[in-house]
Design an enzyme around this catalytic site. Structure first.
Site, PDB file in Angstrom:
ATOM      1  N   SER A  50     -30.777 -46.715  -1.181  1.00  0.00           N
ATOM      2  CA  SER A  50     -29.885 -46.936   0.068  1.00  0.00           C
ATOM      3  C   SER A  50     -30.780 -46.702   0.562  1.00  0.00           C
ATOM      4  CB  SER A  50     -28.539 -45.409  -0.015  1.00  0.00           C
ATOM      5  OG  SER A  50     -29.118 -44.589   0.656  1.00  0.00           O
ATOM      6  N   ASP A  83     -29.035 -50.820  -1.173  1.00  0.00           N
ATOM      7  CA  ASP A  83     -27.614 -50.334  -1.736  1.00  0.00           C
ATOM      8  C   ASP A  83     -27.431 -49.709  -0.215  1.00  0.00           C
ATOM      9  OD1 ASP A  83     -24.799 -49.677  -2.462  1.00  0.00           O
ATOM     10  OD2 ASP A  83     -25.730 -47.527  -2.665  1.00  0.00           O
ATOM     11  N   HIS A 205     -17.250 -48.724  -5.073  1.00  0.00           N
ATOM     12  CA  HIS A 205     -18.311 -47.949  -5.176  1.00  0.00           C
ATOM     13  C   HIS A 205     -17.574 -46.612  -4.931  1.00  0.00           C
ATOM     14  CE1 HIS A 205     -21.660 -50.490  -2.472  1.00  0.00           C
ATOM     15  NE2 HIS A 205     -21.387 -51.087  -3.735  1.00  0.00           N
ATOM     16  N   VAL A 228     -22.701 -44.887  -9.107  1.00  0.00           N
ATOM     17  CA  VAL A 228     -22.918 -43.373  -9.452  1.00  0.00           C
ATOM     18  C   VAL A 228     -23.681 -42.428  -8.681  1.00  0.00           C
ATOM     19  CG1 VAL A 228     -22.603 -41.282 -10.699  1.00  0.00           C
ATOM     20  CG2 VAL A 228     -21.748 -43.540 -10.918  1.00  0.00           C
TER      21      VAL A 228
END
Length: 282
Positions: A50, A83, A205, A228
């Site tokens: 992310s 992400d 999500h 996850v």
């Protein structure tokens, strides 16, 4: 086997009507554990980094290159995904680093601006052969905004996909980010409605808070990519905490990080089998 384009994995799962796990990486040990779990299950997996994780490490490249190396040595297909990127420059960097997919998150923007920025990102990614995931409607719990009642409108979702050209869409159907208890209730009927009007894979999500049977129901209704993070992090952290409580004088971090890695891998394997409808959902 090894590092595989995300598009190949999503296309196969979408066509088969099964799910595939997009599991978030926090550091090298989680990447290793996730891939170990994938190999144990014999199923593909998507490693996700992310924007927040990139910021934690100070840059995207170090962890991304480590994940590429772990993926390249895997005996199952492993994809690499960026992400929740709100920074377009980070998206461009991920493309240059060889990510197979990027998730551009313009969900906090006004609808028209979200469409413009997402279409701009999708165009650049398409030229590079990279799959683009986007998000429409805020998912509950993101950035502290707990809004479990938010839902994605099917008509708006179809218009958004057509206007932006994205390859996958994260939708709001009742899940919430960072849940530590698996008590979320999904609107499975809405998942069916969205699947009926969209020709791209749907992404869930905030799946850590969703019970097993509901995850299976969501996949059967049309969800393809299941993200996850918190749930798997819990297995890692509890194992680390256990070792440190038993050995308070321990200073070799490999001893407790290794325990975390060993604890996460079996749960990653179990979830992958569940989402593939080969455990508890067949």
């Amino acid at each position: 086997m090894g590092l595989t384009p995300t598009r190949d994995l999503l296309t196969a799962a979408f066509a088969a009507g099964t799910g595939i796990g997009g599991f978030n990486v926090l550091h090298l040990e989680t990447a290793e554990a996730i891939v170990e779990g994938a190999e144990s299950s014999g199923l593909p997996v998507i490693l996700q980094i992310s924007q927040n994780c990139s910021a934690y490490h100070g840059a995207l490249a170090p962890l991304a290159l480590a994940c590429r190396a772990v993926a390249a040595g895997a005996h199952v297909p492993v994809a690499l995904h960026l992400d929740h990127a709100e920074d377009e420059r980070l998206v461009d960097e991920a493309i240059e680093l060889g990510f197979g997919s990027v998730m551009y998150d313009g969900s906090t923007l006004p609808y028209a601006e979200n469409v413009r920025s997402t279409a701009r990102v999708a165009g650049r990614a398409r030229d590079a052969g990279v799959l683009v995931e986007a998000e429409l409607g805020r998912i509950g719990g993101k950035d502290g905004a707990h809004a479990p009642g938010v839902r994605t409108d099917p008509g708006e979702a179809r218009s958004f996909v057509e206007a932006t050209g994205v390859d996958a869409l994260a939708v709001a159907v009742g899940s919430s980010h960072a849940m530590t208890e698996r008590t979320a209730s999904l609107d499975v009927g809405l998942v069916r409605e969205l699947r009926a009007v969209l020709e791209v894979p749907l992404v869930l999500h905030g799946s850590s808070g969703v019970p097993d049977d509901t995850l299976v129901a969501a996949v059967r209704a049309g969800m393809t990519k299941i993200n996850v993070s918190t749930h798997l992090n819990g297995f890692f952290t509890r194992a680390v905490r256990g070792v440190l409580e038993e050995q308070p004088n321990l200073v070799d971090s490999r001893r407790y990080l290794g325990a975390g890695r060993r604890a996460l891998a079996p749960e990653a394997a179990r979830l992958l089998r569940l989402l593939a409808l080969s455990e508890g959902g067949s």
